[in-house]
Design an enzyme around this catalytic site. Structure first.
Site, short mmCIF file in Angstrom:
data_model
loop_
_atom_site.label_atom_id
_atom_site.label_comp_id
_atom_site.label_asym_id
_atom_site.label_seq_id
_atom_site.Cartn_x
_atom_site.Cartn_y
_atom_site.Cartn_z
CB THR B 146 31.94 41.43 52.30
OG1 THR B 146 30.58 41.11 52.53
CG2 THR B 146 32.07 42.79 51.64
CD GLU B 147 35.56 44.19 48.78
OE1 GLU B 147 36.59 43.87 48.19
OE2 GLU B 147 34.66 44.89 48.27
CG LEU B 148 38.08 37.04 48.94
CD1 LEU B 148 39.35 36.43 48.31
CD2 LEU B 148 36.93 36.06 48.79
CD1 TRP B 293 39.46 41.69 48.48
CD2 TRP B 293 39.40 40.18 46.84
NE1 TRP B 293 38.39 41.99 47.67
CE2 TRP B 293 38.32 41.07 46.65
CE3 TRP B 293 39.56 39.13 45.92
CZ2 TRP B 293 37.42 40.97 45.59
CZ3 TRP B 293 38.66 39.03 44.88
CH2 TRP B 293 37.60 39.93 44.72
#
Lengths: 440, 403
Positions: B146-148, B293
């Site tokens: 999730t979201e890196l 990120w």
């Protein structure tokens, strides 16, 4: 006895408690045979260039009570005559907010703080902004000029002038100067109640001028009377306490199916420093340490709301502490019907009608000792607003011991049913007579 | 050796909550704004998923294996596509069938479970892997959180589940002087290869393209100027047609760019998993604290940065064991959409209200409104879960008694 009365608002166009109080008072004065000429500010559109219009009181009244107006009631309202003055004075707004609002309205056509004062009030009054004073003080002065004209026009038709709260004091003073009749000012709230210690000096000055010019000063509680005497330096002999009463709008009882099994403790009001919302939050956290089957609701909006939400999150009680935002109409009744305890922890409250509404709905009530209503209630638990331990104690007791809650609900209802405007109106009439006697 | 060019797209759609007030509690257990969810999913499918998928399919066919991409797609998005835009799901399946598209695993609910101890994260990944297998016929070996979101410990957990590579942000504060354009190894389990997002070039497409200054030739120059072995373009798939509307020419740009890369000397396309396998790690990446990120900070404060978010998050995960004990499909469904990171993102107070790019997807007026609504739903859900647990216990007692 005939009265020329200056108010801010009258049902159904109300933003707060003053309108309801005026309604109850004038109605009971009517019963006592007093003729009331009631002057209210109200802005209209371009279609009407007259400053003042006379409105049939029963028309105003008819929209307020939903039940058909019976003849006895109509008879009563025949004693009250309305004069509406084109003005965009808005109750419960500080001069600063007025300025902000006016700009916001001119730019966007809609208002920014509507949730606090009730949106339509502003919109209604501000649609034709160009015609009126650019700031609230100018507007107050303009209202006074028109008031003087009204007093001249009604010469010989009134014996005493009655002005409610600071916006109308200049009007009352002008009317007094024109007519030579005695002036009674009625203090529902002072600048200290509205702004704490950071009072607006202009507003303070108007309040002081009004109180000084008045022949008699009425305060809604001893608490307020003390402020009038100590903070404004008014001669105690002419300051009288006349406690408010309450008259409940006719209407069917609301049946609400309760969603949650837990006990519900409710705070309903503006979420501002004066109302003491943060003390309620701290007390809630204490109660939740002892018992789990209770939920807290904060209904309303205001400048401290975000602060309170953050505090609730920080205390880790957000799954038991709920916010409803600003409630109106039936939602308020619904909220009362769902509540097991009502709390008003106000830091400073000249009177405070809302606990009475809660008691009327059979809800046991906790109020701060710093509220005017504490002076007249026996069946409400009274605590110091800052004493969160006592507050938590009271909440815990009411949600845990059914016998206690039962007593407060039952006796509280009896008590609030016995509070009648007729009594208050009798006291007001005494004050009128005293003022007339003094003026002679 | 050729420079490897990767495109990795992230597909996710949260389920939006309806306005759920205190008065609804105990009576109303439909928490979702179904019409908003349908409207958004169908709009994004029409503006982005369908046209971009078609373009990708076209190019894959045209270049016969020389063009490859990879996707991570959340379980919540797939569920919604199934209901509201089955034709879009079908076209993702077609992409999967080309053999040139890698489906990368993530957390099923696009959640923040990787930040919590316990088995929640592992369970979600298992569900995601099963979903990818079922829908797209692939067994993922690469992971993109999730979201890196990434840390040494999260990488270790991912490696323990058998993944070979993981995609995360090429965050400056983690890399220091090192370049994002190489493959690295996890610090705790060096078998796990780490592919890093080149945020500069990725953002030039996803955020900056609309300015009109960027074209395929210029972008090729930038690609040529990179010094490393791999360039990972990782971005939200809604870049194409949503963030960057079709009118900006984003589709034509991608078409031109892919053509140029295929034709270019010394460049080749690969999926992120292939690229991580093909290149040797040149070092170990140390990342003791979770990064992502998001924002300038590239940390997790977009979701867990204030007391509102922390409170909602801890109250949510307090329910974890009870929900697991129940094992009910209904409650798991609610549990899943409540976990989505988006819920916490809406509560962030770190941005100023200046119409920040982040806010274009936020359905709430303020972080406070988001918090109140979420907590109301969560509280009702809490009550219902406890009620169901008690009923379950009572039923159990009864059966043991009669037995």
């Amino acid at each position: 006895m005939r009265v020329l009365m200056f108010g801010w608002e009258f049902p159904p166009h109300i933003a707060g408690g003053l309108g309801t109080a005026c309604y109850g008072l004038t109605r009971s004065l009517g019963k006592l045979g007093v003729d009331v000429n009631f002057v209210v500010p109200r802005a209209y559109g371009d279609e009407d260039q007259r400053f003042v219009r006379v409105v049939n009181a029963s028309d105003v009244n008819a929209t307020y009570t939903s039940a058909p107006v019976d003849t006895a009631e109509q008879e009563l309202w025949r004693r009250v005559k309305f004069y509406e003055i084109d003005s965009n004075m808005v109750p419960y707004v500080t001069p600063e907010d007025f300025e902000k609002e006016r700009k916001a309205f001119e730019e966007s056509g809609c208002n920014a703080i509507h949730s606090q004062i009730g949106g339509d009030v502003w919109k209604e009054r501000y649609t034709f902004s160009g015609k009126y004073g650019a700031n609230l003080m100018e507007e107050v002065a303009r209202y006074a000029t028109v008031a003087a004209q009204v007093a001249r026009d009604l010469e010989g038709q009134f014996d005493v002038i009655h002005a409610h709260d600071w916006l109308t004091y200049y009007a009352g003073m002008a009317a007094k100067r024109v007519s030579g009749k005695p002036l009674v000012v009625h203090i529902h709230a002072t600048e200290y109640d509205r702004s704490g210690e950071s009072v607006n000096p202009e507003v303070h000055a108007i309040e002081k001028a009004g109180m000084s010019a008045a022949d008699m000063v009425m305060a809604v509680s001893h608490l307020t009377r003390n402020i009038v005497i100590n903070r404004y330096g008014i001669d105690p002999s002419k300051v009288v306490t006349v406690h408010n009463a309450v008259r409940f709008a006719e209407g069917q009882e609301i049946e609400v199916e309760r969603g949650v099994k837990d006990k519900v403790v409710t705070f309903l009001g503006r979420i501002t420093y004066q109302k003491g919302p943060d003390y309620f939050v701290e007390a809630a956290a204490k109660v939740l340490k002892r018992t789990k089957n209770v939920r807290f609701v904060m209904a309303g909006s205001g400048d401290m709301m975000n602060h309170v939400i953050r505090r609730v999150a920080k205390l880790g009680i957000a799954d038991k502490f709920h916010f409803t935002g600003f409630l109106r109409g039936d939602d308020v009744k619904k909220m009362f019907a769902m509540s097991d305890v009502y709390i008003m922890p106000s830091v400073s409250e000249p009177f405070g009608i809302s606990p009475l509404e809660a008691m009327k709905s059979n809800v046991p009530t906790i109020i701060s000792k710093q509220s005017g209503v504490a002076e007249v209630l026996d069946y409400a638990i009274k605590v110091d607003y800052w004493d969160i331990d006592a507050m938590a104690d009271a909440i815990y007791g009411l949600v845990t011991y059914p016998a206690l809650a039962h007593i407060f609900a039952e006796k509280g209802l009896q008590e609030v049913n016995a509070m009648k405007w007729d009594k208050a109106a009798g006291e007001v009439l005494d004050v009128y007579e005293k003022a007339c006697a003094m003026a002679k | 050796m050729n420079k490897t060019i990767c495109f990795h797209f992230n597909v996710h759609q949260p389920l939006r909550l309806k306005t759920y007030r205190f008065f609804n509690m105990g009576k109303d257990h439909n928490y979702l704004d179904m019409s908003a969810n349908r409207a958004v999913v169908q709009r994004v499918a029409a503006d982005c998923y369908l046209p971009m998928n078609n373009l990708l399919l076209e190019m894959i066919e045209q270049y016969q294996g020389a063009f490859k991409v990879s996707f991570s797609i959340s379980g919540l998005a797939v569920e919604q596509l199934k209901h509201y835009a089955p034709e879009a799901l079908e076209s993702f399946k077609q992409l999967a069938a080309t053999g040139c598209v890698e489906f990368v695993a993530g957390s099923y609910c696009h959640s923040l479970s990787s930040l919590v101890e316990g088995k929640e994260f592992e369970q979600e990944v298992k569900a995601e892997v099963a979903m990818i297998k079922k829908e797209f016929g692939q067994t993922p070996t690469t992971f993109a959180n999730t979201e890196l979101i990434y840390s040494d410990a999260i990488g270790d957990r991912v490696a323990a589940m058998g993944f070979k590579a993981m995609v995360t942000e090429g965050a400056k504060h983690v890399l220091g002087w090192k370049s994002a354009d190489y493959i690295y190894a996890n610090a705790l389990n060096q078998k796990l290869r780490i592919a890093l997002r080149n945020y500069k070039l990725s953002d030039d497409i996803s955020l900056n393209f609309g300015g009109g200054a960027i074209n395929a030739d210029l972008f090729m120059e930038w690609l040529g100027a990179t010094n490393g072995e791999v360039v990972n373009h990782v971005m939200g798939y809604d870049t194409f047609g949503e963030r960057q509307k079709a009118s900006t020419g984003i589709f034509d740009f991608m078409k031109a760019l892919v053509g140029k890369v295929v034709a270019a000397e010394g460049m080749e396309f690969a999926t992120v998993g292939e690229a991580a396998a093909a290149h040797q790690p040149i070092g170990v990446l140390h990342c003791p604290h979770p990064m992502s990120w998001a924002d300038e900070e590239r940390d997790i404060t977009a979701w867990l940065g204030n007391e509102l978010q922390n409170e909602a998050f801890s109250k949510l995960y307090d329910m974890q064991s009870n929900v697991n004990k129940l094992g009910s499909d209904d409650f798991n469904y609610v549990w899943n959409f409540m976990k989505a990171s988006d819920n916490f993102y809406y509560m962030a107070t770190k941005w100023f209200s200046d119409g920040d790019a982040q806010h274009y997807v936020n359905p709430y007026d303020s972080s406070y409104a988001a918090f109140i609504n979420y907590m109301n739903v969560l509280s009702d859900c809490q009550i219902e879960v406890e009620k169901a647990l008690e009923e379950k216990k009572a039923a159990k007692k009864k059966t043991t008694k009669t037995a």
